[in-house]
Design a protein around this motif. Structure first.
Motif, PDB file in Angstrom:
ATOM      1  N   LEU A  43      64.444  54.454  53.352  1.00 42.42           N
ATOM      2  CA  LEU A  43      64.549  54.789  51.940  1.00 42.42           C
ATOM      3  C   LEU A  43      65.012  53.529  51.212  1.00 42.42           C
ATOM      4  O   LEU A  43      66.171  53.139  51.302  1.00 42.42           O
ATOM      5  CB  LEU A  43      65.534  55.935  51.730  1.00 42.42           C
ATOM      6  CG  LEU A  43      65.699  56.424  50.285  1.00 42.42           C
ATOM      7  CD1 LEU A  43      64.365  56.865  49.695  1.00 42.42           C
ATOM      8  CD2 LEU A  43      66.725  57.554  50.219  1.00 42.42           C
ATOM      9  N   VAL A  44      64.076  52.891  50.520  1.00 40.12           N
ATOM     10  CA  VAL A  44      64.342  51.607  49.875  1.00 40.12           C
ATOM     11  C   VAL A  44      64.910  51.797  48.480  1.00 40.12           C
ATOM     12  O   VAL A  44      65.841  51.102  48.070  1.00 40.12           O
ATOM     13  CB  VAL A  44      63.053  50.759  49.831  1.00 40.12           C
ATOM     14  CG1 VAL A  44      63.309  49.434  49.094  1.00 40.12           C
ATOM     15  CG2 VAL A  44      62.527  50.496  51.235  1.00 40.12           C
ATOM     16  N   GLN A  45      64.347  52.743  47.730  1.00 40.27           N
ATOM     17  CA  GLN A  45      64.776  52.958  46.350  1.00 40.27           C
ATOM     18  C   GLN A  45      64.709  54.446  46.025  1.00 40.27           C
ATOM     19  O   GLN A  45      63.776  55.143  46.428  1.00 40.27           O
ATOM     20  CB  GLN A  45      63.886  52.167  45.371  1.00 40.27           C
ATOM     21  CG  GLN A  45      64.307  52.301  43.906  1.00 40.27           C
ATOM     22  CD  GLN A  45      63.406  51.505  42.965  1.00 40.27           C
ATOM     23  OE1 GLN A  45      62.443  50.881  43.402  1.00 40.27           O
ATOM     24  NE2 GLN A  45      63.715  51.525  41.678  1.00 40.27           N
ATOM     25  N   ALA A  78      71.096  48.290  49.045  1.00 41.07           N
ATOM     26  CA  ALA A  78      70.695  46.904  48.778  1.00 41.07           C
ATOM     27  C   ALA A  78      70.211  46.708  47.350  1.00 41.07           C
ATOM     28  O   ALA A  78      70.093  45.576  46.882  1.00 41.07           O
ATOM     29  CB  ALA A  78      69.610  46.474  49.762  1.00 41.07           C
ATOM     30  N   GLY A  79      69.936  47.805  46.654  1.00 42.05           N
ATOM     31  CA  GLY A  79      69.518  47.704  45.255  1.00 42.05           C
ATOM     32  C   GLY A  79      68.125  47.158  45.051  1.00 42.05           C
ATOM     33  O   GLY A  79      67.799  46.661  43.962  1.00 42.05           O
ATOM     34  N   LEU A  91      58.796  44.066  46.907  1.00 43.55           N
ATOM     35  CA  LEU A  91      60.213  44.390  46.815  1.00 43.55           C
ATOM     36  C   LEU A  91      60.915  43.318  46.002  1.00 43.55           C
ATOM     37  O   LEU A  91      60.810  42.121  46.306  1.00 43.55           O
ATOM     38  CB  LEU A  91      60.841  44.489  48.211  1.00 43.55           C
ATOM     39  CG  LEU A  91      60.292  45.575  49.131  1.00 43.55           C
ATOM     40  CD1 LEU A  91      61.087  45.629  50.427  1.00 43.55           C
ATOM     41  CD2 LEU A  91      60.312  46.932  48.441  1.00 43.55           C
ATOM     42  N   GLN A  92      61.622  43.738  44.985  1.00 45.20           N
ATOM     43  CA  GLN A  92      62.322  42.811  44.106  1.00 45.20           C
ATOM     44  C   GLN A  92      63.818  43.070  44.161  1.00 45.20           C
ATOM     45  O   GLN A  92      64.268  44.170  44.451  1.00 45.20           O
ATOM     46  CB  GLN A  92      61.806  42.971  42.670  1.00 45.20           C
ATOM     47  CG  GLN A  92      60.318  42.687  42.527  1.00 45.20           C
ATOM     48  CD  GLN A  92      59.818  42.937  41.113  1.00 45.20           C
ATOM     49  OE1 GLN A  92      60.418  43.698  40.359  1.00 45.20           O
ATOM     50  NE2 GLN A  92      58.727  42.291  40.752  1.00 45.20           N
ATOM     51  N   GLY A  93      64.584  42.027  43.873  1.00 43.76           N
ATOM     52  CA  GLY A  93      66.040  42.139  43.886  1.00 43.76           C
ATOM     53  C   GLY A  93      66.651  41.116  44.819  1.00 43.76           C
ATOM     54  O   GLY A  93      66.105  40.826  45.890  1.00 43.76           O
ATOM     55  N   GLY A 105      58.401  52.102  54.299  1.00 42.85           N
ATOM     56  CA  GLY A 105      59.305  52.152  53.165  1.00 42.85           C
ATOM     57  C   GLY A 105      58.998  53.337  52.264  1.00 42.85           C
ATOM     58  O   GLY A 105      57.844  53.755  52.122  1.00 42.85           O
ATOM     59  N   LEU A 106      60.048  53.882  51.642  1.00 41.49           N
ATOM     60  CA  LEU A 106      59.908  55.005  50.725  1.00 41.49           C
ATOM     61  C   LEU A 106      60.598  54.695  49.412  1.00 41.49           C
ATOM     62  O   LEU A 106      61.712  54.166  49.395  1.00 41.49           O
ATOM     63  CB  LEU A 106      60.533  56.277  51.313  1.00 41.49           C
ATOM     64  CG  LEU A 106      59.952  56.832  52.615  1.00 41.49           C
ATOM     65  CD1 LEU A 106      60.813  57.982  53.102  1.00 41.49           C
ATOM     66  CD2 LEU A 106      58.508  57.268  52.421  1.00 41.49           C
ATOM     67  N   ARG A 107      59.914  55.008  48.326  1.00 40.86           N
ATOM     68  CA  ARG A 107      60.572  55.086  47.016  1.00 40.86           C
ATOM     69  C   ARG A 107      60.443  56.534  46.569  1.00 40.86           C
ATOM     70  O   ARG A 107      59.345  57.096  46.543  1.00 40.86           O
ATOM     71  CB  ARG A 107      59.917  54.161  45.999  1.00 40.86           C
ATOM     72  CG  ARG A 107      60.431  54.453  44.585  1.00 40.86           C
ATOM     73  CD  ARG A 107      59.947  53.526  43.524  1.00 40.86           C
ATOM     74  NE  ARG A 107      60.335  54.042  42.206  1.00 40.86           N
ATOM     75  CZ  ARG A 107      60.490  53.300  41.116  1.00 40.86           C
ATOM     76  NH1 ARG A 107      60.267  52.005  41.182  1.00 40.86           N
ATOM     77  NH2 ARG A 107      60.837  53.848  39.971  1.00 40.86           N
ATOM     78  N   ILE A 108      61.582  57.148  46.225  1.00 38.92           N
ATOM     79  CA  ILE A 108      61.574  58.543  45.808  1.00 38.92           C
ATOM     80  C   ILE A 108      62.163  58.641  44.412  1.00 38.92           C
ATOM     81  O   ILE A 108      63.295  58.202  44.168  1.00 38.92           O
ATOM     82  CB  ILE A 108      62.352  59.432  46.799  1.00 38.92           C
ATOM     83  CG1 ILE A 108      61.705  59.351  48.183  1.00 38.92           C
ATOM     84  CG2 ILE A 108      62.405  60.871  46.288  1.00 38.92           C
ATOM     85  CD1 ILE A 108      62.403  60.191  49.237  1.00 38.92           C
ATOM     86  N   ASP A 109      61.394  59.199  43.494  1.00 33.59           N
ATOM     87  CA  ASP A 109      61.818  59.378  42.113  1.00 33.59           C
ATOM     88  C   ASP A 109      62.022  60.858  41.830  1.00 33.59           C
ATOM     89  O   ASP A 109      61.124  61.671  42.082  1.00 33.59           O
ATOM     90  CB  ASP A 109      60.768  58.820  41.153  1.00 33.59           C
ATOM     91  CG  ASP A 109      60.636  57.310  41.246  1.00 33.59           C
ATOM     92  OD1 ASP A 109      61.368  56.612  40.532  1.00 33.59           O
ATOM     93  OD2 ASP A 109      59.795  56.829  42.038  1.00 33.59           O
ATOM     94  N   VAL A 110      63.203  61.186  41.330  1.00 33.58           N
ATOM     95  CA  VAL A 110      63.469  62.559  40.906  1.00 33.58           C
ATOM     96  C   VAL A 110      62.880  62.706  39.506  1.00 33.58           C
ATOM     97  O   VAL A 110      63.483  62.278  38.516  1.00 33.58           O
ATOM     98  CB  VAL A 110      64.974  62.865  40.914  1.00 33.58           C
ATOM     99  CG1 VAL A 110      65.210  64.318  40.503  1.00 33.58           C
ATOM    100  CG2 VAL A 110      65.567  62.585  42.287  1.00 33.58           C
ATOM    101  N   LEU A 111      61.712  63.309  39.419  1.00 36.01           N
ATOM    102  CA  LEU A 111      60.991  63.412  38.150  1.00 36.01           C
ATOM    103  C   LEU A 111      61.429  64.614  37.336  1.00 36.01           C
ATOM    104  O   LEU A 111      61.231  64.645  36.123  1.00 36.01           O
ATOM    105  CB  LEU A 111      59.482  63.493  38.415  1.00 36.01           C
ATOM    106  CG  LEU A 111      58.883  62.328  39.212  1.00 36.01           C
ATOM    107  CD1 LEU A 111      57.394  62.570  39.459  1.00 36.01           C
ATOM    108  CD2 LEU A 111      59.100  61.010  38.487  1.00 36.01           C
ATOM    109  N   GLY A 112      62.008  65.582  38.008  1.00 37.36           N
ATOM    110  CA  GLY A 112      62.472  66.760  37.288  1.00 37.36           C
ATOM    111  C   GLY A 112      63.392  67.603  38.139  1.00 37.36           C
ATOM    112  O   GLY A 112      63.110  67.838  39.313  1.00 37.36           O
TER     113      GLY A 112
END
Length: 295
Positions: A43-45, A78-79, A91-93, A105-112
């Motif tokens: 889980l990256v972000q 790690a941000g 990957l930035q930062g 790698g996973l990016r998970i956004d809580v959209l609702g």
């Protein structure tokens, strides 16, 4: 490959299906999203409401441990920022940690997330969907909606999937609502990512009395011994289609798809049985699945 490794790696089992002779094998196949040979999820972000993020991370750790296929690492500390451009990810930062081979790698956004819990009433019904009691039992029911956006990518920065998972979830205990929602959506996500063993029955041709003793050896799990015996049989009977076919089936079951397809073709050249061609086509598909798992 040695006898014991065939049993442990291929999980070879035998099974009679009606009057058919054959062997059953469990073949590892990609899920809807082909992650190749990767065995670790990272889980990256994570973006969105922090309590939902924390619940998702806990569920990923718990469910991957339960399934036993992937290891899981929460690397959000790690941000890193996952920047998606077309089919590529960067990957930035300053503290971003590059993925290693074998990691997804996973990016998970809580959209609702419907944090304003809606209260309703659940009426107890009988098995026929009718209210059975004069005074039906009622209990409070809490409901909420969760929507997640999930991006999965490999160590080379290739986007493997961009999916949305959503649902409306209900529970009689408000304190369990978030856990219920994240548990079910993480389960759906992992089903889309986790390769699974699929059972295949490989039918042998037992029409030739002279070959039945060798077939019995194979059905008892002595695969390598049966392969050796069928190789000897085909050397002595080079025009026997069933011998070549049965040898092909056992090589197929052992995972030697290249040799299996060669012998399937040899058998097909000697007879016009549709079942032979169907088994060869199935072998081609199994080989394709193996190659997909190695990409």
């Amino acid at each position: 490959m040695r006898h014991h490794s065939l049993r442990s790696l291929l999980l070879l089992a035998t099974l009679l299906m009606g009057c058919s002779s054959g062997v059953r094998v469990n073949v590892l196949e990609p899920a809807r999203v082909n992650v190749g040979p990767a065995k670790r999820l990272v889980l990256v972000q994570a973006e969105g409401q922090s309590t939902v993020q924390s619940s998702i991370a806990r569920e990923l750790e718990l469910q991957t441990r339960q399934i036993g296929y992937f290891a899981f690492t929460d690397q959000t500390y790690a941000g890193a920022r996952v920047n998606v451009s077309g089919e590529k990810v960067e990957l930035q930062g300053d503290q971003a940690v590059a993925l290693k081979p074998g990691e997804i790698g996973l990016r998970i956004d809580v959209l609702g997330w419907d944090a304003d819990l809606q209260r309703g009433q659940l009426v107890a019904m009988d098995a026929n969907g009718k209210i059975g009691a004069r005074r039906p039992s009622r209990r409070e029911l809490y409901a909420a909606t969760l929507i997640l956006g999930v991006t999965a990518f490999n160590a080379e920065g290739k986007v493997l999937a961009q999916d949305e998972y959503s649902g409306r979830f209900e529970t009689a205990r408000a304190g369990f609502l978030l856990r219920t929602a994240t548990e079910q959506l993480v389960d759906r996500m992992l089903q889309d990512l986790t390769p699974r063993h699929v059972s295949h029955f490989l039918k042998l041709d037992d029409g030739d009395e002279a070959q039945r003793a060798i077939i019995q050896v194979a059905e008892q799990g002595e695969l390598e011994q049966a392969i050796r015996q069928f190789k000897g049989y085909t050397e002595q009977h080079p025009d026997n289609a069933a011998g070549w076919y049965n040898l092909a089936v056992l090589l197929d079951a052992s995972g030697d798809y290249r040799q299996a397809m060669h012998h399937y073709s040899r058998a097909i050249s000697l007879t016009s049985k549709d079942s032979y061609a169907e088994m060869r086509d199935a072998c081609v598909r199994r080989q394709a699945m193996r190659l997909a798992m190695r990409e």
